[in-house]
Design an enzyme around this catalytic site. Sequence first.
Site, short mmCIF file in Angstrom:
data_model
loop_
_atom_site.label_atom_id
_atom_site.label_comp_id
_atom_site.label_asym_id
_atom_site.label_seq_id
_atom_site.Cartn_x
_atom_site.Cartn_y
_atom_site.Cartn_z
N ASP A 156 0.83 -1.20 0.00
CA ASP A 156 0.00 0.00 0.00
C ASP A 156 0.87 1.26 0.00
O ASP A 156 2.07 1.21 0.31
CB ASP A 156 -0.89 -0.04 1.26
CG ASP A 156 -2.20 0.72 1.10
OD1 ASP A 156 -2.32 1.49 0.14
OD2 ASP A 156 -3.09 0.54 1.96
N ASP A 182 -10.46 2.17 -3.68
CA ASP A 182 -11.06 1.95 -2.36
C ASP A 182 -12.58 2.04 -2.43
O ASP A 182 -13.26 1.75 -1.45
CB ASP A 182 -10.54 2.99 -1.36
CG ASP A 182 -9.26 2.52 -0.69
OD1 ASP A 182 -8.91 1.34 -0.86
OD2 ASP A 182 -8.61 3.33 -0.01
C1 DGJ Z 1 -5.87 1.84 1.82
C2 DGJ Z 1 -6.19 0.61 1.04
O1 DGJ Z 1 -6.63 0.92 -0.22
C3 DGJ Z 1 -7.22 -0.20 1.81
O2 DGJ Z 1 -7.63 -1.30 1.06
C4 DGJ Z 1 -6.60 -0.62 3.12
O3 DGJ Z 1 -5.54 -1.50 2.88
C5 DGJ Z 1 -6.14 0.60 3.89
N1 DGJ Z 1 -5.33 1.46 3.10
C6 DGJ Z 1 -5.40 0.20 5.14
O4 DGJ Z 1 -4.83 1.25 5.78
#
Ligand code: DGJ
Length: 730
Positions: free
Chosen positions: A477, A547
């Site tokens: 991430d 997201d």
């Molecule tokens: C952003 C990601 O896109 C989510 O899926 C998740 O992993 C969060 N960060 C966790 O902090």
Amino acid sequence: MAIICNEATKFFALETMNSTYAMQVGNSGELLHVCYGGKIDCTDDLSALTQRPDRAFSPSPAGQGRSNSLNVLPAELAGFGSGDFRMTACRVKKANGSSVTAPVYKSFRVYDGKPALPGLPASFAAETACRTLEITLEDLFSGVEFLLSFSVFDNSDVIARSVKVVNNTSETVEIENLMSFQLDFDHADFDLLYPQGNWAYERHIERMPLHPGIQSFGSVRGSTGHQYNPGFVLAAKTASENSGEVYGALLVYSGSYTADIQVDAFSGTRALLGINPENFCWQLTPGAEFHSPEALLCYSAEGLNALSAQSHKFIMEHIIRSPWKHAKRPILVNNWEATYFDFDDNKIYAIAEKAASLGIEMLVLDDGWFGERNDDNSSLGDWFVNTDKLGDFAALVKRINALGLKFGLWFEPEMISEKSKLYEKHPEWVLCVPGKRRSYARNQLILDMSRKEVVDYLFETIAGLLKEIHIEYIKWDMNRNLTEIFSAALPAGQQGEVAHRYVMGVYELHERLLQAFPDLLIEGCSGGGGRFDAGMLYYAPQIWCSDDSDALERIPIQLGTSLFYPCSSMGAHVSVCPNHQTGRSVSYDFRAALALGGTFGYELDITKFTAEEDRIIREQVAAYHKYNDLVREGRFFRLSEGFGRTNCAAWCWVSDDRQEVLAVAVCKQARPCSQEPFKRLRFAGLDAGKVYTLEDGRSFHGSTLMNTGIDVTVALSKDASCVMLYLKAK
Ligand code: DGJ
């Protein structure tokens, strides 16, 4: 594919399956663009295309009289300050302070294969499947050389292009601007298509006519960003999904970039794509070299679907290296939207147990497993298991594996929390201007990935964990963009290098981890789809698309992503309803229709399922196994115009032998029947003569399905309704 070179006339052409790209050296030595488009006969004399009559107020190089002004000639690598007043593609500052740059032809060579770009992701191919033309240009004002490389590939319409700058002078110079891609046209009759958006709204395709002046988008975030994507299409105004001339350009890069399309005073178009010159300046000492990222370009006379198909195929064959690229990915369940930070070993094991009973194949433990992280305010950088929360982690993973499940883990390697052991030890590793104000996002800071010791620390820590625990997948991430871009480890004169060196550090960490763990499946992520690009795909065969896990919102996101990127690279999950981003509820069928079009998985608390939900999920798992080969390896067609931004949309996958088809049609919002048009699903890419049978037993010829289609009015008559049709040819 072929490369044609005429040493006498200094004419060069690249031939792909269906296109010719031609260049010729002009009167004053510049390498000029001749044409790019459908195939031509390169024995014809095209030199007239590299001559321009007098144009008032346009200066010409000495010896050209009033004609052949660089301001009106189509260039391959436009220099700076020597008569071309359009946006330019290279600018090198000399020790005397001058930035005037005029690259002129020096030599060329042609060879089989193509070399790797040191420290950068780039396309690859067997020596026998690809040829490279390298044209060396020399800056008249410094002697610095620009080596322009063009590679063509068997069975492809994609051309890969990059530029290497070599300083074989005795003075240090500074590269102030270096575009990977330049393409000049003598007209501007184009629509520009490009992905735009924001967090949870990535890659919505905009389409608009070019207008006089500069149309520009890009990133200064040190990363690709959610807002745009480093690629665009110039399409004939009448071009549609299945017809018309289209040109695509895509940068294989994950840092700050710019895409500039300029319509000049003579109605010509210049398109540029490369590292963003804003906050970029690279010192090149005598003997040193600098490589631009690679750009991919592609032409099709058959519309956007054909362009996308070329791009998908190229990315699968020549960009993604992972041994997973052709493999069915394990169906995963990710605990993020199920638990956020609120979990312990019992909860995780309960999810795993339930997952195993449903046929899910991998458990991914997301954010919150390390340091003292129970919210997003601490511990980034401390990649050590929080044993208070998870107990004996190795034993937990073993128990999960014993259920028949793989195990995956979340990291955010590039980040550091002020509240962390790492920060206590190495505050100087933060990217910031020492002693001055710095910016926080999600209460976190960024590690200076341009420093070798930072990359070493991350490699050792992450690799240490991967050696100790059976982790088969990592979700990588990156939840904030770069600010106060300054490295305490570099001298003043090299601060303009930090953003690019950061990206090279990210690439190096990927490379080292993959060399140590070649089978590791990495899923890229950046607050969703903030770093979805061909550079990352070189390391990670799949990237979390967004997201926004609301299936309805995913339609334009996934269709927009498909402009360049293959479906097998799109991370897509079924998540809970009401959806956490939008509060909307849609059926499980609708959620699966979108998620099955990507890597597939779940992102919700499956331990709370009812028996009916269990049944539905088992059916979806079976559907994944039935359709995924087709989704991964079949040819993808968007069956509606507008990249999913209209109320109804449809798409399909067709197997290479055109025996199997999976089509999806969706409707976002129902209207009263007095307002509702009848809906017909028209297929593409089928064999006209074959007879295809639907699962309900109905049969139609390919010609009928493509030219008339089938009625789906009733199936698409409700809010968030969908139909998924699987067809097989006899
Ligand atoms: C952003 C990601 O896109 C989510 O899926 C998740 O992993 C969060 N960060 C966790 O902090």
